[in-house]
Each structure stands twice: as C-alpha cells, then as structure tokens.
Design an enzyme around this catalytic site. Structure first.
Site, PDB file in Angstrom:
ATOM      1  CG  ASN A   1      64.418 151.573  52.198  1.00 22.52           C
ATOM      2  OD1 ASN A   1      65.480 150.946  52.250  1.00 22.52           O
ATOM      3  ND2 ASN A   1      63.307 151.110  52.722  1.00 22.52           N
TER       4      ASN A   1
ATOM      5  CB  THR B   1      52.445 141.758  26.115  1.00 28.43           C
ATOM      6  OG1 THR B   1      52.169 140.538  25.428  1.00 28.43           O
ATOM      7  CG2 THR B   1      52.198 142.939  25.196  1.00 28.43           C
TER       8      THR B   1
ATOM      9  CB  CYS C   1      58.280 147.732  52.353  1.00 27.05           C
ATOM     10  SG  CYS C   1      58.365 148.727  50.880  1.00 27.05           S
TER      11      CYS C   1
HETATM   12  N1  PLP Z   1      64.540 148.895  47.196  1.00 23.22           N
HETATM   13  C1  PLP Z   1      64.392 150.015  47.913  1.00 23.22           C
HETATM   14  C2  PLP Z   1      65.589 150.657  48.508  1.00 23.22           C
HETATM   15  C3  PLP Z   1      63.127 150.578  48.099  1.00 23.22           C
HETATM   16  O1  PLP Z   1      62.980 151.684  48.815  1.00 23.22           O
HETATM   17  C4  PLP Z   1      62.011 149.923  47.518  1.00 23.22           C
HETATM   18  C5  PLP Z   1      60.641 150.441  47.744  1.00 23.22           C
HETATM   19  O2  PLP Z   1      60.384 151.117  48.699  1.00 23.22           O
HETATM   20  C6  PLP Z   1      62.232 148.767  46.756  1.00 23.22           C
HETATM   21  C7  PLP Z   1      63.496 148.282  46.619  1.00 23.22           C
HETATM   22  C8  PLP Z   1      61.094 148.042  46.092  1.00 23.22           C
HETATM   23  O3  PLP Z   1      60.685 148.767  44.960  1.00 23.22           O
HETATM   24  P1  PLP Z   1      59.215 148.520  44.355  1.00 23.22           P
HETATM   25  O4  PLP Z   1      58.258 149.184  45.285  1.00 23.22           O
HETATM   26  O5  PLP Z   1      59.263 149.165  43.017  1.00 23.22           O
HETATM   27  O6  PLP Z   1      59.020 147.061  44.280  1.00 23.22           O
END
Ligand code: PLP
Length: 380
Positions: A149, A239, A325
């Site tokens: 990412n 649900t 993140c």
């Molecule tokens: N895995 C990767 C490679 C991501 O880029 C992300 C989010 O940026 C996630 C997992 C987590 O996904 P979510 O935001 O839907 O929890």
C-alpha cells in the site's frame, strides 16, 4: 479539489451509492426475515456476492462479507493459525505487510507461535528464494500481500503458492489483496491462494464492507472471529449490512467491466507523473520499484513529507505522507528499506483512480515545485 490519495480511500461510485440507497430506503428488510421484504434483501445480498465472486474468479459460496480489510486480514491469520496448530506453529509473513496482518501475527507470537518476517529487497518486493529458505515442515501459514500500500510494489504471491507446494509444507497461503483487487488482473485460482482479503472502500464502495475468500475445501474448517447468530453460514454472525453489501456488488460490477481500461489508463498516467514530477522537481527520487498501476511512491530528501502534505492539502491537493494508517508513527515499510533518514522523512505517496487526470498531475508538480522553493529556498 485534486484527490490523489486513492490508496487511502476512494470516492464512492454513484452506482454503488444508488445501490446502497435502494437497500436502505426501499429493500430495507432483514435478509433473515421470511416475508417478501426480507427475501428480496436476501436476493440482493446474494446478487452482490455473485458480483464480488465474478471479479475474484471464485464461487459465491467461497466468499464471506466482512466489515473491512482489517477484519478479513485478522480473521484469515487467526483462523489459519488455529486450524494448523496441530501440524505446527510456524508462520511466515513479510516485513512490509499492513498492520492488519502484522499485528495479529505479533499477537500469535505472544501466544507461542513462531513468526518469520521476510525482509524486502531493496526495490520493495520480497524474494521467493527467501520464502523457500524460510519454509519448514511445521509452517502452517504464509501471509504475503499482493500489492504494498505504500510502495505499489507487486509481491510474488503466485510464485509463493508454487514454492509452498514444492516444499510440501502444510502451510495455507493468505494474501491481503486490498490494494491489488481490480488494479491487477488476477483470479484467486491463478494466484493459488487459500485465503484472500479485499476491502470495499478502496474500489469505490463505502467504508465498512469487505470480503474474505475462503477456498472451498476450507469451508467448515475455519473458526469465526465473532460469535452470534447464524449469518454467513455461522462464520460471520451479525445482521448483514445490506446497503454496504449492495454497494460493494455494484462497485465490483463496474470495476470488473472497466478493469482493463482503468489499469491501462492509470499505468499511462503513472508514467506521465514520473516524467512530469521528476522534470519539474529534479530533487525528487522514486522509492521502490512499484509496478502496480495506481500507486507511486516518491521522496524529496531533506524535506518533511508531513509538512509537504499539509501545505499541499491547504491548496486542495490530497496526497499522503506514507500510509494513512501510520499517522504519527514512522512507517515500518520505509524502515525496512535501505533508505537514508532524509529519504524516509521525505517520502510521500501519490495514488490514482480511474478519475485521475494529467491536469491533476500537472497541478501537483507545480505545487511541489512551489513547496520546495517556499520551504527551503536555499535548495532550489
Ligand atoms: N491492507 C492493506 C494493504 C491496506 O492498504 C489497508 C488499508 O489501507 C488494509 C489492509 C485495511 O483495510 P480497511 O481500511 O478496510 O480496514
């Protein structure tokens, strides 16, 4: 606004929003209810599942809806570890996985599992040879993401499946395909994976929905994360979020129909962006050899990417200082690469969607050149 942060999240596609709206205000029944309003919600849910399955090249009954990519990753890692524990307690993953994989691996380590984290090569991918060396007769899970990412690098998941088979290890193979889904042309079958995670908000569906592919032979063997009612064959009780599910189905239909054209368009735009940005701001350097069409990682050594990102944000240009993140924390992905501190601190990510344009890239180039001059005039 110029939105070039599509790896963080995407604008919900109009068709997906309409499908959600319909599921909320018209076909709003509970899919478990036996009268027609409930049954029509169930039919919609299953139509969406079929659309996701088509985009992944799997059977509908191999898919479970989840709340997000994080849930899918956590579940896959935990369930595979639990399933394999009689055969061994060794897990292999990579140092550049999303924390949604790394954190459950760390938790399992505290519970007595042994985790090998494969380091990335200099370009930001992972070598299959290293995986081969790490595989053992007691390796029960390999979790390797499809597209990183932060870097946009494509990891050798297909080759990992072959390596596991060659080694005769009992390991299941999970891939976090959150960034690769509908950005690369693959099916679960040609990847050869047992478990695969996707997330809706990266592909034009709303936040709060994802899916986990569970290979047919594993059904009935994996334990759920949550306990409750019998929804999703008892594997994911609660649900069903019918609006998000409807939107995910619509986004998958569109994304699959447009996949090839969008991939070509974004790859060409990425090439244009590399040329344009490096020409306008020659101090920029590429980070990693990311070949995914939608993610471009760059660094402006000597500058703080957070400052750059805030400055550009003030002008309506959205890019990201590494992964959203990891806000506030240094990125474990950049830390795993042979980068200087200046390169690490200056790293940022530009990520495209089918809507991104050359004009937006030109505006970004201009704003970056201006930021460079304003922030450190001595360096320009
Ligand atoms: N895995 C990767 C490679 C991501 O880029 C992300 C989010 O940026 C996630 C997992 C987590 O996904 P979510 O935001 O839907 O929890």
């Amino acid at each position: 606004m110029i939105y070039l942060d599509n790896a963080a999240t995407t604008r919900v596609r109009t068709e997906a929003a309409q499908a959600a709206m319909n599921a909320m205000v018209e076909e709003f029944g509970n899919p478990s209810s036996l009268y027609p309003l409930g049954q029509s919600a169930k039919v919609r849910r299953e139509a969406s599942r079929a659309s996701v399955a088509k985009a992944l090249g799997c059977r509908s009954d191999e898919l479970i809806f989840t709340s997000c990519g994080t849930e899918g990753d956590n579940w896959a890692v935990r369930a595979a570890a639990d399933l394999g524990r009689r055969k061994g307690k060794h897990i292999i993953t990579t140092a550049i996985e999303h924390s949604a994989v790394l954190e459950p691996c760390k938790a399992l380590e505290r519970e007595g599992y042994e985790v090998t984290c494969l380091p990335p090569e200099a370009g930001g991918t992972v070598s299959v040879q290293r995986l081969e060396e790490a595989l053992r007769p007691d390796t029960i899970l390999v979790s390797m993401m499809l597209v990183n990412n932060e870097l946009g690098t494509v990891l050798p998941v297909r080759e990992a499946a072959q390596a596991i088979r060659r080694a005769g290890a009992p390991a299941l193979l999970h891939t976090d395909a959150v960034q690769g889904f509908l950005k690369l042309d693959f099916t679960v079958k040609d990847l050869g994976v047992d478990l695969l995670t996707i997330s809706g908000h990266k592909i034009g569906a709303p936040k709060g929905i994802g899916a986990l592919y569970i290979r047919n032979e594993l059904r009935g063997k994996l334990k759920p994360l949550l306990l409750g009612g019998g929804q999703e064959n008892g594997l994911r009780p609660g649900t069903e979020p019918t609006a998000q599910i409807a939107a995910l189905g619509a986004a998958c239909e569109l994304g699959l129909a447009e996949r090839e054209a969008n991939m070509a368009r974004m790859a060409a735009l990425k090439e244009y962006a590399v040329d344009t940005l490096l020409r306008r701001v020659p101090e920029l350097e590429l980070v990693g050899n990311g070949t995914a069409p939608h993610i471009l990682c760059l660094t402006l050594p000597g500058y703080k990417s957070e400052v750059l990102v805030r400055m550009l944000g003030g002008q309506g240009i959205c890019i990201s200082a590494g992964s959203a993140c990891h806000r506030g924390k240094p990125s474990h992905v950049f830390a795993a690469l042979p980068l200087s501190k200046a390169q690490r601190n200056g790293a940022f990510r530009v990520s495209f969607s089918h809507e991104s344009s050359k004009a937006e890239v030109d505006a970004l180039a201009g704003a970056l050149a201006q930021a460079r001059d304003t922030l450190f005039p001595s360096m320009s």
